[in-house]
Design a protein around this motif. Structure first.
Motif, PDB file in Angstrom:
ATOM      1  N   ASN A  98      96.080 -60.851  24.175  1.00  0.00           N
ATOM      2  CA  ASN A  98      97.314 -60.125  24.486  1.00  0.00           C
ATOM      3  C   ASN A  98      97.357 -58.751  23.829  1.00  0.00           C
ATOM      4  OD1 ASN A  98      98.423 -62.098  26.135  1.00  0.00           O
ATOM      5  ND2 ASN A  98      99.614 -63.058  24.496  1.00  0.00           N
ATOM      6  N   LYS A  99      96.762 -58.649  22.670  1.00  0.00           N
ATOM      7  CA  LYS A  99      96.787 -57.382  21.927  1.00  0.00           C
ATOM      8  C   LYS A  99      95.832 -56.347  22.517  1.00  0.00           C
ATOM      9  CE  LYS A  99      96.218 -55.553  17.226  1.00  0.00           C
ATOM     10  NZ  LYS A  99      95.900 -55.892  15.811  1.00  0.00           N
ATOM     11  N   ASN A 100      94.704 -56.809  23.078  1.00  0.00           N
ATOM     12  CA  ASN A 100      93.646 -55.862  23.432  1.00  0.00           C
ATOM     13  C   ASN A 100      93.235 -55.805  24.904  1.00  0.00           C
ATOM     14  OD1 ASN A 100      93.017 -55.069  20.606  1.00  0.00           O
ATOM     15  ND2 ASN A 100      92.375 -57.206  20.417  1.00  0.00           N
ATOM     16  N   ALA A 101      93.621 -56.787  25.708  1.00  0.00           N
ATOM     17  CA  ALA A 101      93.018 -56.903  27.045  1.00  0.00           C
ATOM     18  C   ALA A 101      93.506 -55.879  28.061  1.00  0.00           C
ATOM     19  CB  ALA A 101      93.235 -58.315  27.597  1.00  0.00           C
ATOM     20  N   PHE A 102      94.590 -55.153  27.759  1.00  0.00           N
ATOM     21  CA  PHE A 102      94.988 -54.094  28.696  1.00  0.00           C
ATOM     22  C   PHE A 102      94.159 -52.839  28.485  1.00  0.00           C
ATOM     23  CE2 PHE A 102      97.861 -50.522  29.959  1.00  0.00           C
ATOM     24  CZ  PHE A 102      97.815 -50.768  31.330  1.00  0.00           C
ATOM     25  N   SER A 103      93.693 -52.638  27.275  1.00  0.00           N
ATOM     26  CA  SER A 103      92.938 -51.416  26.974  1.00  0.00           C
ATOM     27  C   SER A 103      91.441 -51.572  27.217  1.00  0.00           C
ATOM     28  CB  SER A 103      93.171 -51.002  25.514  1.00  0.00           C
ATOM     29  OG  SER A 103      92.750 -52.021  24.623  1.00  0.00           O
ATOM     30  N   LYS A 104      90.959 -52.822  27.306  1.00  0.00           N
ATOM     31  CA  LYS A 104      89.520 -53.020  27.494  1.00  0.00           C
ATOM     32  C   LYS A 104      89.245 -54.405  28.063  1.00  0.00           C
ATOM     33  CE  LYS A 104      88.784 -54.717  22.763  1.00  0.00           C
ATOM     34  NZ  LYS A 104      88.058 -54.534  21.479  1.00  0.00           N
ATOM     35  N   SER A 105      88.058 -54.543  28.639  1.00  0.00           N
ATOM     36  CA  SER A 105      87.592 -55.836  29.110  1.00  0.00           C
ATOM     37  C   SER A 105      87.175 -56.687  27.906  1.00  0.00           C
ATOM     38  CB  SER A 105      86.409 -55.653  30.062  1.00  0.00           C
ATOM     39  OG  SER A 105      85.890 -56.892  30.469  1.00  0.00           O
ATOM     40  N   MET A 106      87.491 -57.981  27.956  1.00  0.00           N
ATOM     41  CA  MET A 106      87.196 -58.859  26.823  1.00  0.00           C
ATOM     42  C   MET A 106      86.457 -60.111  27.284  1.00  0.00           C
ATOM     43  SD  MET A 106      90.701 -58.776  24.540  1.00  0.00           S
ATOM     44  CE  MET A 106      89.898 -59.721  23.238  1.00  0.00           C
ATOM     45  N   ALA A 107      85.445 -60.490  26.525  1.00  0.00           N
ATOM     46  CA  ALA A 107      84.767 -61.766  26.745  1.00  0.00           C
ATOM     47  C   ALA A 107      85.578 -62.852  26.043  1.00  0.00           C
ATOM     48  CB  ALA A 107      83.354 -61.722  26.191  1.00  0.00           C
ATOM     49  N   THR A 155      84.596 -62.554  31.405  1.00  0.00           N
ATOM     50  CA  THR A 155      85.408 -61.460  30.868  1.00  0.00           C
ATOM     51  C   THR A 155      86.674 -61.292  31.692  1.00  0.00           C
ATOM     52  OG1 THR A 155      84.248 -59.796  32.193  1.00  0.00           O
ATOM     53  CG2 THR A 155      83.423 -60.204  29.963  1.00  0.00           C
ATOM     54  N   ILE A 156      87.708 -60.771  31.038  1.00  0.00           N
ATOM     55  CA  ILE A 156      88.975 -60.490  31.714  1.00  0.00           C
ATOM     56  C   ILE A 156      89.499 -59.143  31.266  1.00  0.00           C
ATOM     57  CG2 ILE A 156      89.605 -62.946  31.850  1.00  0.00           C
ATOM     58  CD1 ILE A 156      91.732 -62.140  29.592  1.00  0.00           C
ATOM     59  N   GLN A 157      90.387 -58.568  32.080  1.00  0.00           N
ATOM     60  CA  GLN A 157      91.110 -57.366  31.673  1.00  0.00           C
ATOM     61  C   GLN A 157      92.454 -57.354  32.374  1.00  0.00           C
ATOM     62  OE1 GLN A 157      89.040 -53.636  32.080  1.00  0.00           O
ATOM     63  NE2 GLN A 157      90.614 -52.520  30.932  1.00  0.00           N
ATOM     64  N   PHE A 158      93.518 -57.064  31.612  1.00  0.00           N
ATOM     65  CA  PHE A 158      94.844 -56.959  32.200  1.00  0.00           C
ATOM     66  C   PHE A 158      94.931 -55.681  33.021  1.00  0.00           C
ATOM     67  CE2 PHE A 158      96.863 -59.384  28.362  1.00  0.00           C
ATOM     68  CZ  PHE A 158      96.265 -60.554  28.805  1.00  0.00           C
ATOM     69  N   LEU A 159      95.601 -55.753  34.158  1.00  0.00           N
ATOM     70  CA  LEU A 159      95.729 -54.604  35.044  1.00  0.00           C
ATOM     71  C   LEU A 159      97.154 -54.058  35.093  1.00  0.00           C
ATOM     72  CD1 LEU A 159      93.591 -55.936  38.049  1.00  0.00           C
ATOM     73  CD2 LEU A 159      92.844 -54.469  36.143  1.00  0.00           C
ATOM     74  N   HIS A 160      98.050 -54.660  34.328  1.00  0.00           N
ATOM     75  CA  HIS A 160      99.453 -54.240  34.319  1.00  0.00           C
ATOM     76  C   HIS A 160      99.946 -54.270  32.871  1.00  0.00           C
ATOM     77  CE1 HIS A 160     103.775 -54.237  35.049  1.00  0.00           C
ATOM     78  NE2 HIS A 160     103.560 -54.013  36.333  1.00  0.00           N
ATOM     79  N   PRO A 161     100.648 -53.230  32.419  1.00  0.00           N
ATOM     80  CA  PRO A 161     101.050 -53.174  31.003  1.00  0.00           C
ATOM     81  C   PRO A 161     102.013 -54.278  30.581  1.00  0.00           C
ATOM     82  CG  PRO A 161     102.101 -51.424  32.268  1.00  0.00           C
ATOM     83  CD  PRO A 161     101.061 -52.019  33.160  1.00  0.00           C
ATOM     84  N   ALA A 162     102.696 -54.906  31.537  1.00  0.00           N
ATOM     85  CA  ALA A 162     103.644 -55.964  31.186  1.00  0.00           C
ATOM     86  C   ALA A 162     102.997 -57.341  31.104  1.00  0.00           C
ATOM     87  CB  ALA A 162     104.790 -56.006  32.205  1.00  0.00           C
TER      88      ALA A 162
END
Length: 288
Positions: free
Chosen positions: A67-76, A138-145
């Protein structure tokens, strides 16, 4: 691995623990003390491990870090969390948007009675909320909310993992209650051919749901004095009416998804939403 032996005697064992901020009660019968202890220890260990993945408030937990990092970068991420997120995308579709594990920030702001803004609510299709890559987990959030919140299915996930442990040890007869609202059963009561389940409510007073190899989820939306509703309509931010939903299913997670969605959704959507799930039985009735 030691398997369950003769389970025909009334050798009853009651085990308790406190996990996920919830009491866990396990009743075994027909097995010896040693085996009951072994199974309980493995169940408790497994649920504690799930907490280190699913807890959105613990800074050491995987979900908190995502939750803290996945909007700014892709995470494994771990295979279990990846599978849970993938299933969460399916649950948005099956529940027609009334169950959303990606709306953690929205739920938090609503429960804190902050201003509700439709523009901040991730009501988009799941593929517009999160990008997943199955080749490398890997995942990445695509929306800031977007923010993961597994509070609605945490106990269900724990009971589905517990079910695997029961199979591993060959446990034939047990009744497990996680906080009274999430139930897992195997076999039957020592003095009957099923585990009887009922709720004290005038709508279904006296009705018994016979449980054998089943799970049950009970979800409630109450508005008592000083109480903050824990189920909200993720599309509108509204607090649902005071109802209880009960779902019987083979999967504890799916039972929790549907029982929560039935509370969040308006009455006219219940039949349609329930038709998307493979459940044994469900009911919704007002809280008096």
């Amino acid at each position: 691995m030691k398997k369950a032996g003769n389970q025909n005697s009334d050798n009853i064992h009651h085990k308790t623990a406190f996990l996920m901020n919830t009491p866990l009660d396990i009743v075994f019968w027909g097995i010896n003390q040693e085996l009951a202890d072994q199974v309980t220890e493995k169940v408790v260990t497994q649920i504690m491990e799930l907490q280190t993945i699913l807890d959105r408030f613990n800074s050491e937990a995987e979900t908190f870090k995502v939750n803290k990092n996945a909007f700014s970068k892709s995470m494994a991420i771990s295979p279990f969390l990846f599978k849970t997120i993938s299933n969460g995308m399916k649950y948005i579709q099956k529940s027609e948007g009334y169950f959303n594990v990606f709306a953690g920030k929205v739920y938090a702001s609503l429960k804190e009675k902050s201003a509700f803004s439709e523009s901040s609510l991730p009501i988009h299709p799941p593929e517009d909320l999160i990008k997943i890559n199955t080749s490398n987990n890997t995942i990445q959030f695509l929306h800031p909310a977007v923010s993961l919140d597994f509070g609605g299915i945490g106990k269900g996930l724990a009971l589905d993992e517990t079910s695997k442990i029961l199979d591993e040890f060959g446990i034939k007869n047990t009744f497990i209650s996680f906080g009274g609202s999430s139930i897992l059963t195997r076999g039957h009561h020592p003095h009957g051919n099923h585990w009887p389940f009922s709720l004290k409510n005038q709508e279904i007073e006296g009705e018994i749901w016979p449980l054998r190899n089943d799970t049950v989820s009970v979800s409630c939306a109450g508005h008592g004095s000083g109480k903050t509703p824990h189920i909200l309509n993720p599309k509108t931010g509204d607090c649902p009416p005071s109802f209880t939903a009960v779902v019987q299913s083979e999967s504890a997670t799916e039972a929790e998804v549907l029982s929560t969605a039935l509370i969040a959704a308006p009455d006219e959507k219940h039949q349609e939403i329930a038709s998307h799930f493979n459940v044994e039985k469900w009911a919704v009735f007002p809280i008096h």
